[in-house]
Each structure stands twice: as C-alpha cells, then as structure tokens.
Design a protein around this motif. Structure first.
Motif, PDB file in Angstrom:
ATOM      1  N   THR A 137      -1.599   2.820  11.410  1.00  0.00           N
ATOM      2  CA  THR A 137      -1.155   1.631  10.663  1.00  0.00           C
ATOM      3  C   THR A 137      -2.138   0.488  10.807  1.00  0.00           C
ATOM      4  N   THR A 138      -2.876   0.440  11.914  1.00  0.00           N
ATOM      5  CA  THR A 138      -3.811  -0.673  12.123  1.00  0.00           C
ATOM      6  C   THR A 138      -5.008  -0.584  11.190  1.00  0.00           C
ATOM      7  N   ASP A 139      -5.177   0.580  10.560  1.00  0.00           N
ATOM      8  CA  ASP A 139      -6.311   0.764   9.625  1.00  0.00           C
ATOM      9  C   ASP A 139      -5.785   1.024   8.214  1.00  0.00           C
ATOM     10  N   ASN A 140      -4.617   0.347   7.912  1.00  0.00           N
ATOM     11  CA  ASN A 140      -4.003   0.511   6.579  1.00  0.00           C
ATOM     12  C   ASN A 140      -3.774   1.990   6.251  1.00  0.00           C
ATOM     13  N   CYS A 141      -3.488   2.793   7.232  1.00  0.00           N
ATOM     14  CA  CYS A 141      -3.200   4.228   7.056  1.00  0.00           C
ATOM     15  C   CYS A 141      -4.370   4.964   6.438  1.00  0.00           C
ATOM     16  N   GLU A 142      -5.581   4.490   6.661  1.00  0.00           N
ATOM     17  CA  GLU A 142      -6.755   5.150   6.087  1.00  0.00           C
ATOM     18  C   GLU A 142      -7.442   6.057   7.094  1.00  0.00           C
ATOM     19  N   SER A 143      -7.128   5.956   8.330  1.00  0.00           N
ATOM     20  CA  SER A 143      -7.708   6.840   9.342  1.00  0.00           C
ATOM     21  C   SER A 143      -6.577   7.442  10.165  1.00  0.00           C
ATOM     22  N   CYS A 144      -6.919   8.548  10.849  1.00  0.00           N
ATOM     23  CA  CYS A 144      -5.918   9.250  11.639  1.00  0.00           C
ATOM     24  C   CYS A 144      -5.731   8.553  12.978  1.00  0.00           C
ATOM     25  N   VAL A 145      -4.491   8.657  13.492  1.00  0.00           N
ATOM     26  CA  VAL A 145      -4.219   8.145  14.838  1.00  0.00           C
ATOM     27  C   VAL A 145      -5.113   8.863  15.834  1.00  0.00           C
ATOM     28  N   ASP A 146      -5.187  10.206  15.676  1.00  0.00           N
ATOM     29  CA  ASP A 146      -6.098  10.994  16.489  1.00  0.00           C
ATOM     30  C   ASP A 146      -7.439  11.045  15.762  1.00  0.00           C
ATOM     31  N   SER A 147      -8.426  10.356  16.241  1.00  0.00           N
ATOM     32  CA  SER A 147      -9.705  10.203  15.534  1.00  0.00           C
ATOM     33  C   SER A 147     -10.470  11.517  15.396  1.00  0.00           C
ATOM     34  N   LEU A 169       0.861  -1.185   0.000  1.00  0.00           N
ATOM     35  CA  LEU A 169       0.000   0.000   0.000  1.00  0.00           C
ATOM     36  C   LEU A 169       0.897   1.236   0.000  1.00  0.00           C
ATOM     37  N   ASP A 170       0.560   2.206  -0.862  1.00  0.00           N
ATOM     38  CA  ASP A 170       1.396   3.390  -1.005  1.00  0.00           C
ATOM     39  C   ASP A 170       1.443   4.218   0.269  1.00  0.00           C
ATOM     40  N   ALA A 171       0.452   4.057   1.112  1.00  0.00           N
ATOM     41  CA  ALA A 171       0.406   4.888   2.315  1.00  0.00           C
ATOM     42  C   ALA A 171       1.460   4.481   3.338  1.00  0.00           C
ATOM     43  N   PHE A 172       2.054   3.279   3.195  1.00  0.00           N
ATOM     44  CA  PHE A 172       3.063   2.812   4.158  1.00  0.00           C
ATOM     45  C   PHE A 172       4.437   3.276   3.728  1.00  0.00           C
ATOM     46  N   ASP A 173       5.320   3.361   4.731  1.00  0.00           N
ATOM     47  CA  ASP A 173       6.660   3.900   4.506  1.00  0.00           C
ATOM     48  C   ASP A 173       7.630   2.753   4.271  1.00  0.00           C
ATOM     49  N   PRO A 174       8.220   2.623   3.058  1.00  0.00           N
ATOM     50  CA  PRO A 174       9.152   1.514   2.801  1.00  0.00           C
ATOM     51  C   PRO A 174      10.411   1.617   3.663  1.00  0.00           C
ATOM     52  N   ASN A 175      10.726   2.807   4.145  1.00  0.00           N
ATOM     53  CA  ASN A 175      11.924   2.961   4.983  1.00  0.00           C
ATOM     54  C   ASN A 175      11.763   2.293   6.342  1.00  0.00           C
ATOM     55  N   THR A 176      10.560   1.984   6.730  1.00  0.00           N
ATOM     56  CA  THR A 176      10.309   1.284   8.005  1.00  0.00           C
ATOM     57  C   THR A 176       9.839  -0.132   7.749  1.00  0.00           C
ATOM     58  N   ASN A 177      10.251  -0.667   6.556  1.00  0.00           N
ATOM     59  CA  ASN A 177       9.815  -2.025   6.172  1.00  0.00           C
ATOM     60  C   ASN A 177       8.296  -2.097   6.123  1.00  0.00           C
ATOM     61  N   CYS A 178       7.695  -0.941   5.780  1.00  0.00           N
ATOM     62  CA  CYS A 178       6.235  -0.844   5.624  1.00  0.00           C
ATOM     63  C   CYS A 178       5.503  -1.146   6.917  1.00  0.00           C
ATOM     64  N   THR A 179       6.189  -0.916   8.052  1.00  0.00           N
ATOM     65  CA  THR A 179       5.537  -1.160   9.339  1.00  0.00           C
ATOM     66  C   THR A 179       4.844   0.082   9.870  1.00  0.00           C
ATOM     67  N   SER A 180       5.131   1.220   9.281  1.00  0.00           N
ATOM     68  CA  SER A 180       4.463   2.458   9.714  1.00  0.00           C
ATOM     69  C   SER A 180       4.039   3.251   8.474  1.00  0.00           C
ATOM     70  N   CYS A 181       3.102   4.184   8.690  1.00  0.00           N
ATOM     71  CA  CYS A 181       2.573   4.993   7.586  1.00  0.00           C
ATOM     72  C   CYS A 181       3.601   6.060   7.205  1.00  0.00           C
ATOM     73  N   THR A 182       3.555   6.434   5.931  1.00  0.00           N
ATOM     74  CA  THR A 182       4.429   7.527   5.473  1.00  0.00           C
ATOM     75  C   THR A 182       4.133   8.794   6.264  1.00  0.00           C
ATOM     76  N   ASN A 183       2.834   9.095   6.404  1.00  0.00           N
ATOM     77  CA  ASN A 183       2.408  10.208   7.263  1.00  0.00           C
ATOM     78  C   ASN A 183       2.122   9.621   8.632  1.00  0.00           C
ATOM     79  N   THR A 184       2.965   9.933   9.582  1.00  0.00           N
ATOM     80  CA  THR A 184       2.866   9.310  10.894  1.00  0.00           C
ATOM     81  C   THR A 184       1.573   9.652  11.614  1.00  0.00           C
ATOM     82  N   LYS A 185       0.775  10.614  11.043  1.00  0.00           N
ATOM     83  CA  LYS A 185      -0.495  10.961  11.674  1.00  0.00           C
ATOM     84  C   LYS A 185      -1.569   9.931  11.359  1.00  0.00           C
ATOM     85  N   TYR A 186      -1.293   9.041  10.377  1.00  0.00           N
ATOM     86  CA  TYR A 186      -2.264   8.012  10.020  1.00  0.00           C
ATOM     87  C   TYR A 186      -2.026   6.762  10.863  1.00  0.00           C
TER      88      TYR A 186
END
Length: 858
Positions: free
Chosen positions: A117-127, A98-115
């Motif tokens: 990861t448990t929701d495939n970077c589709e929702s914000c950490v802060d709801s 998924l493009d929203a994940f950061d390859p530099n973290t082995n795709c374990t975190s979102c590119t935008n850290t505000k998203y």
C-alpha cells in the motif's frame, strides 16, 4: 468578569466563585459551567478556525479535529473538505481513487494483499516477487517461486544470480539436459564413456573414432589394448595407418610385400632377388619369367649367369652373336660368304666387305659366285672397266652418250654429229632430248627450221606473239583473254579496263568471273541480290526472319511462310521470338496440344473439367474425391465426375457406393443384374423368372437359360388368374397408399407451418405391411421414375404413379412361384410443395396379382 481562557481546558467542567460588593446584597456566587468555543472556532484558546461547515467537522477540546464522516480527511487544508487518502472525491468518497486499492477497507489496503500500500499497490510486499503478474512469480526470471523466490530454478547456478545453468548443463534445453557428450548418470559432471575430459568432452579419448560416437577404435587400432596399440603388423610411427616395413597393405599387413621372404619376417628378399630394387627385380642376369630361378637367355649358368655363352657378344648383353657369326647356328658358324680361316673376319675371294660380303666386288658376277666378270666388263682390267664406248655410270649396260646400243656402241645415235664423237646434236636439235626433239618452240614438221604456232620467229622462237601466254607455250591467250578474238578481247565477265586482270563488278573471281558473287542474281547481271537476301548487307545476310541454313529460302524455325515469315506459326509465342509455345501449350507436340490438364477447346486458357487452376491444372479439384490423375474417375464407385464427384450417377444410392434396386455395380449401375427387367428399373424379373431367387431361376412352367414358356403353358388360363390376381393386388396397393397418406398427413399436421419452405432431410419411420423373410433383401428404387412392366402377349401394361410430399419412398416387390402371376411395380415420386401433399393415384391398372411383402420409406 474576566476569565483567563489560557487556563481553561476546552470541554472541561469547572466551578468559578465570584464575590459581589454593594450590588443587590449579593455578596457571593458560585457558578458551574463548561468551556466551549464559538461556532467556527476550536482548539487551544479557540484559535483554530474551521473554514467549512462546522456540521461536518468536530473540534475537540485538545484542538484536534474529527470528521463526522469517517471517509473525510480532518488533516486536509480545509478540514473534512477532502477524502481520506486514496478515496475519490468525485464519487463522494465512495470509491477508491486507484483501482488497485480495496474499497471494502476504505481504500487503506490493496485489493491483492500481496501488493504494498505504501507504493500505491504497484510493488509487491515481498520484493522478491514480480508485480507484473499479481506477485505470483519471482521478480528475477530464473528464481523458483516455490521457495519464496529465495532459490534458483532447478539446475540453475546461484552464483550467477540464477541466470546461467549449473556447470555442464545445456542452456538450449533450459538447463534440463547435460551439455553434449556429458553423462546424465553423473549429474553431468563426467563425460560420456570414451570421451576426453581435457577437451570438455567434445572429443573422443585418444585413438577413438568420432564417426562411431567414440565407441570404437580408430581404424587399425587394437580394441584389446583399449585402442592404445596398433593391430598386429601395423606401424606405430605412422599412427597405425601403414603396415610395418615390407608388409603388404592389400593383405591388411598380414603378408609380406611381394618377393619378400616370410621366413626372415619379410626383412630379406626371396632367393635371387635384388635387395637394391626392394626385391622387385631379379639379381643381375636372372630371368624374371622364371621367378629369377634361371639365367637370362644366352647366359652361362656355370658362371652364375655373369658371362655369355660361347661366341656371344657381351656388349649386346649376350643377345647377339660375336661379329660375323651366324645366329641361326647359335653362333657356332660364320655368316655366309665369310672365310672361316680368318675366324670369320674377312670375306671369301672377290667378295665386297662393304656389303658385308653379300655382294661381289665391283665388276664381278654374283651368278658365278664372283669368279667371272659381269657382262660388258673388260677382264684385262680385273673387271674394273667397261668395254670400249660403254658407259661406266650404267654399269656398262649402256653406251656412252650419243652412241647407238643397236650397233653395240660402234656408231652414233640418230641426229648426232659424228664429227663431235657423237657428243653433240645436229643443228636446231635439243640436247636435253638426246637430240630426238627440236630445240624449244621449233616445229618438227619443218625439221626444226620454223617456230611452233604462237611463237615469234623474230625472237628465235624464244618469246610469244602479242597477248600470248608463255606459260602455255604460247598456245593459249594470256589469262582471261578470248581466243576467238585472237586474244585481243577479254573473256566474258572480265574487265578490259584492268587488262583482263579483274572481274566486272559483282562477279566472283573464284569462278573465273563466270558467276556472280555469292547471293547475287545472275538474271540481273549480278546487279541485284538473290530472292530473300538483304541488299543492306551486300546480300550476305537473309531478309529478317529468314533461315540462313536454308539459303534464305525458308523461314526461321517456327515462323509462318504464309506471312512471309513475319509472324509465328500457330500457337507460338511472339514474345519469345517464336521459340516457345503460347502459354499452356505442350512443346513435345509442337505446340499443337495443351500441356497436361489444360483444355484444348478453350485454346489452352482454362483447365480440363475438375482441374484446379491454382495448381496450374496439375491437380484435381478436391483431389481426395478422385482416384486417377485425369480427374475422371471418382473415388466412390457411383460418383459423377462431371460434377466433381459430389453427386451420384444414375441408379446409385445416396452414398454413391451401391446400386439401387437390382442394378449391376459391374456396369456402373447402367444395367440390371442378370434376370431383371431394365424397363422396370430392375425391380421386376423378366418373364418366367422367380423374384424369390432374385430372378436367377425360372418359375414353374418356364425353363431353359432364358426361362422360355414350356410347350404346355396355358396362356388363357393364366390370363384369367392374372386378372383376378391383378384386382387383388390393386386393392392391396390402394390400402398401402392410404396408410402412407394418413402417416404423411399426421406428420404434416404436427409440423404445421413450422416446416414451410424448409428442406426436410430427416428420414421418416419405416412403414411396413406384414414383414416377410425377404425384408433384408429389399432393393431401393430410384426417386422420380415412371416404369412400364413388360408382360407376355395379351397382358396389359401396368403403370402406377404415386405422389408423396418431401420424403422419398423405396419399395420392394416379391412374387409367388405361381407361373400365372406377373410382377409389376409401385413407383414413388417426391414433391416438396404443400399443394401436392395428398396422395393421388393416376391411371392405376393392375392385371396381375401383386404381393408386397416389404415397403420401406427412408
């Protein structure tokens, strides 16, 4: 040897001791070893099978599997045969699935850290933030991101989840402003001054005027009482709209109504006014013309106007006298012919009461004041009867019927029968004519013994002969009969079949059948219509397109007579039944001219020059270039209206604002300024004028308004000096031209082929010979002219032509004050081709000295 594998720990080192009996004398052996599973197996009891190449997966002693490549997933169905979560197997686990994940973290975190990861970077950490814009704005529209979306935007109500404004805030202004009529200085909590809180500030306080934004009182309210009370003399019961009782509205309630007494506060009438009429009228019997101060005429003031003056009749409101009293004597005497002894109630003797005593009793003579009988009255009868044989009905002035007045009523009138006491006529005489005439229809010429012509003797002259008209006393035929036929035939036009009672066909009864019915042609005996009448309408209507108001003799308006009215007049539109002009024609000119802006030469189908068809020719093309509504005058003085003012007229500079050389702007640059020679393009003065004064003054040796040569002017010596000066001037010109050629050659070489076929607009540098004081007065010359310079008789014509590549050149000539010098001109022509890049002199002849103080190339 049996080894219980269940007791072994994979990967652990241990020692096993074994005892042997009867075998090679080896009785005891101690072995040390490590337990490992065979390839393809691992785990407790080596019961876990590796289905893939064991080189990519490592089975630990505790049975867990690790991948050699940390991007592979040991927990996949086939261990290390698939990428870790979110890594893309198609790219060898080198990119995120998924493009929203950061390859530099082995795709374990979102590119935008505000998203999250448990929701495939589709929702914000802060709801509370919205994922639609990178979790930078609040999820709920009206929350403030500056407060981590925990508070509303300014002026929003938290109790409505920020969807609505705080109380008294205007939603149409995004809650930034107060609702109408709310006071911002009170944070919108209170109304603006003079507004009523009970109406949510929509209305004014009581008695305030909305039309003044509540700043003023309603009309007729007193501002000094905060609008609570009426202005003075206004009635509160009418909401101050009306005056107090008996006050005059026309005086703004300041004064009393007319005829009211101010001393009683307008409650009572003025003296002698009637309260029952609201003081409008006087008390009874008072005179309004005296403002009620006096009695009506003929009223007695001593009785307070209640009674009439003496001898006045109360029943006539004292306007008339008592009966039989004379008004001309103010009722003090009797009317004429009345007897004062009877208090005027009876007439004087022999006067007739029925005539109000103005006449005598019947039979008495008024001339004698009723003291003797009238003429022909019998005194013995108290004048009541006539003398014998007099007729009472004629007041005794005439005889009784049949008696002759000439004989004083003593004998009969002529044709009367004395045996009948003159009461009857002689035989065949008519009593209705006093026996003077015969009985009806009898002939006096026969002494009434025969009938008049036309009457029938058989009927005792009481009826007409055959076909005679009784209404004409039998003197004429019956109606419509022809006397020339002794009434046996009809008059012309009448039908014998109808016994002459109706006309022949198509004849008009109103003309006694002498004329045809309307619109019928007499020349055809009424059988056909008049010209231009329609037979199908029984001649009542015109043929098509004929005008009934002209009796069909002319075409309908705007129809062409030359086409028998079938076509419209020129320039009329047939589709409008000729009532309107063809398109773009002007009705006010009877369609002969075009509407404003259209071109008559195109039959009004196209616009006049410089007009815009899109605006129906009403506006100029590029209207900012013109200053008039006819699109014929350019905004710039030298603009050429025939070319949309985009180019200049002749002799104007490129900006179209000023003339070149010395042309006169007042003549649209068509003529020179005074003193300059038109043949030289206005660059040279007329003979005898100074160039240094712009040709306004004369050279020495010349004088007068036209700078004529003085009488001692020596032409021959001037000619010699002129020839010498001309040679010198020619040499100066050659030097100048050489400089220009060199400059252009160098410029051309620098450009090389780069400028071929390119239009060069750039102005070259100024080239000057020795600058003079007239530099700022240099006059530009027009491009491409060829001038001849006029000189005095005996002087040669000087013509110069210089060709120059690409750049227009302008020159200014000056001349010394020496009268022997004649100015001439250098003219430049522009050529834009390489073949003419060299400067050429053609036929240059100079007969006078030339002095060029300033040359400018632009």
């Amino acid at each position: 040897m049996l080894i219980n594998l269940d007791n072994l720990q994979l990967g652990a080192d241990f020692t096993e001791e074994m005892t042997f009996t009867g075998f090679h004398n080896i009785s005891h052996m101690t072995m040390s070893f490590r337990v490992e599973c065979s390839p393809g197996f691992c785990g407790h009891g080596c019961s876990t099978t590796l289905y893939n190449n064991p080189r990519v997966a490592i089975c630990q002693a505790d049975g867990t599997i690790t991948c050699i490549d940390n991007r592979l997933d040991p927990s996949s169905l086939v261990a290390c045969n698939d990428c870790l979560y979110n890594l893309n197997i198609a790219t060898g686990c080198s990119t995120c699935l998924l493009d929203a994940f950061d390859p530099n973290t082995n795709c374990t975190s979102c590119t935008n850290t505000k998203y999250d990861t448990t929701d495939n970077c589709e929702s914000c950490v802060d709801s509370t933030f919205s994922p639609l814009d990178g979790c930078t704005s609040c999820l709920l529209e009206f929350y403030d991101s500056q407060t981590n979306c925990t508070q509303c935007l300014p002026n929003r109500d938290p109790s409505t989840d920020c969807t609505q404004c705080l109380p008294n805030r205007d939603p149409s202004t995004d809650c930034t402003q107060c609702l109408p009529n709310r006071d911002p200085s009170t944070d919108c909590n209170q109304c603006l001054p003079n507004r009523d809180p009970s109406t949510n500030c929509t209305q004014c306080l009581p008695n305030r005027d909305p039309s003044t934004d509540c700043t003023q009182c309603l009309p007729n309210r007193d501002p000094s009482t905060a609008c609570t009370q009426c202005l003075p003399n206004r009635d509160p019961s009418t909401d101050c709209t009306q005056c107090l009782p008996n006050r005059d509205p026309s005086t703004d309630c300041i004064q009393c109504l007319p005829n009211r007494d101010p001393s009683t506060d307008c409650t009572q009438c003025l003296p002698n006014r009637d309260p029952s009429t609201d003081c409008i009228q006087c008390l009874p019997n008072r005179d309004p013309s005296t403002n009620c101060t006096q009695c009506l005429p003929n009223r007695d003031p001593s009785t307070d106007c209640t009674q009439c003056l003496p001898n006045r009749d109360p029943s006539t409101d004292c306007t008339q006298c008592l009966p039989n009293r004379d008004p001309s004597t103010n009722c003090t005497q009797c009317l004429p012919n009345r007897d004062p002894s009877t208090n005027c109630t009876q007439c004087l003797p022999n006067r007739d009461p029925s005539t109000d005593c103005t006449q005598c009793l019947p039979g008495w003579d008024i001339i004698s004041d009723c003291t003797s009988c009238l003429l022909n009255r019998d005194p013995s009868t108290n004048c009541t009867q006539c003398l014998p044989n007099r007729d009472p009905s004629t007041d005794c002035t005439q005889c009784l019927p049949g008696w002759d007045i000439i004989s004083d009523c003593t004998s009969c009138l002529p044709n009367r029968d004395p045996s009948t006491n003159c009461t009857q006529c002689l035989p065949n005489r008519d009593p209705s004519t006093d026996c003077i005439q015969c009985l009806p229809n009898r002939d006096p010429s026969t002494d009434c013994t025969q009938c008049l012509p036309g009457w029938d003797i058989i009927s005792d002259c009481t009826s007409c002969l055959l076909n005679r008209d009784p209404s004409t006393n039998c003197t004429q035929c019956l109606p419509n009969r022809d006397p020339s036929t002794d009434c046996t035939q009809c008059l012309p036009g009448w039908d014998i079949i109808s016994d002459c009672t109706s006309c022949l066909p198509n004849r008009d009864p109103s003309t006694n059948c002498t004329q045809c019915l309307p619109n019928r042609d007499p020349s055809t005996d009424c059988t056909q219509c008049l010209p231009n009448r329609d037979p199908s309408t029984d001649c009542t209507q015109c043929l098509p397109n004929r005008d009934p108001s002209t009796n069909c003799t002319q075409c309908l308006p705007n129809r062409d007579p030359s086409t028998n009215c079938t076509q419209c007049l020129p320039n009329r539109d047939p589709s409008t039944n000729c009532t309107q002009c063809l398109p773009n024609r002007d009705p006010s000119t009877d369609c002969t001219q075009c509407l404003p802006g259209w071109d008559i030469t195109s039959d009004c189908t196209s616009c006049l020059p410089n007009r815009d068809p899109v605006t129906n020719c009403s506006i100029c093309l590029q209207p900012d270039r013109f200053t008039d509504t006819d699109c014929s005058v350019c905004a710039l003085p030298g603009g050429d209206p025939t070319r949309l003012c985009q180019t200049c007229l002749d002799n104007f500079n490129p900006n179209c604002t000023e003339c070149v050389a010395n042309y006169d702007l007042n003549t649209t640059c068509s003529s020179c300024l005074p003193g300059y020679d038109r043949l030289s393009g206005c660059t040279v003065c007329l003979l005898g004028r100074k160039i240094s004064t712009r040709c306004t003054t004369c050279l020495s040796g010349f004088s007068g308004t036209n700078c004529e040569p003085d009488t001692d002017f020596d032409v021959s010596s001037d000619l010699v000096r002129g020839i010498v000066g001309g040679v010198v001037g020619a040499l100066l010109i050659v030097v100048l031209v050489t400089i220009v050629v060199i400059a252009l050659t160098v410029r051309t070489k620098r450009r090389g082929n780069k400028d071929n076929n390119v239009v060069i607009d750039t102005r070259i540098s100024e080239v000057r010979s020795q600058a003079s004081t007239l530099e700022n007065e240099a006059i530009p010359l027009q491009p491409n002219p060829l001038y001849g310079v006029r000189t005095t008789p005996g002087y040669e014509i000087v013509e110069t032509l210089i060709k120059m590549k690409q750049n227009p050149v302008y020159a200014t000539t000056t001349q010394s004050d020496d009268a022997t010098q004649v100015q001439s001109d250098v003219v430049y022509e522009v050529f834009n081709d390489e073949q003419t890049s060299q400067v050429e002199n053609e036929g240059m002849e100079v007969t006078e000295s030339q002095q060029y103080d300033y040359i400018q190339m632009n």
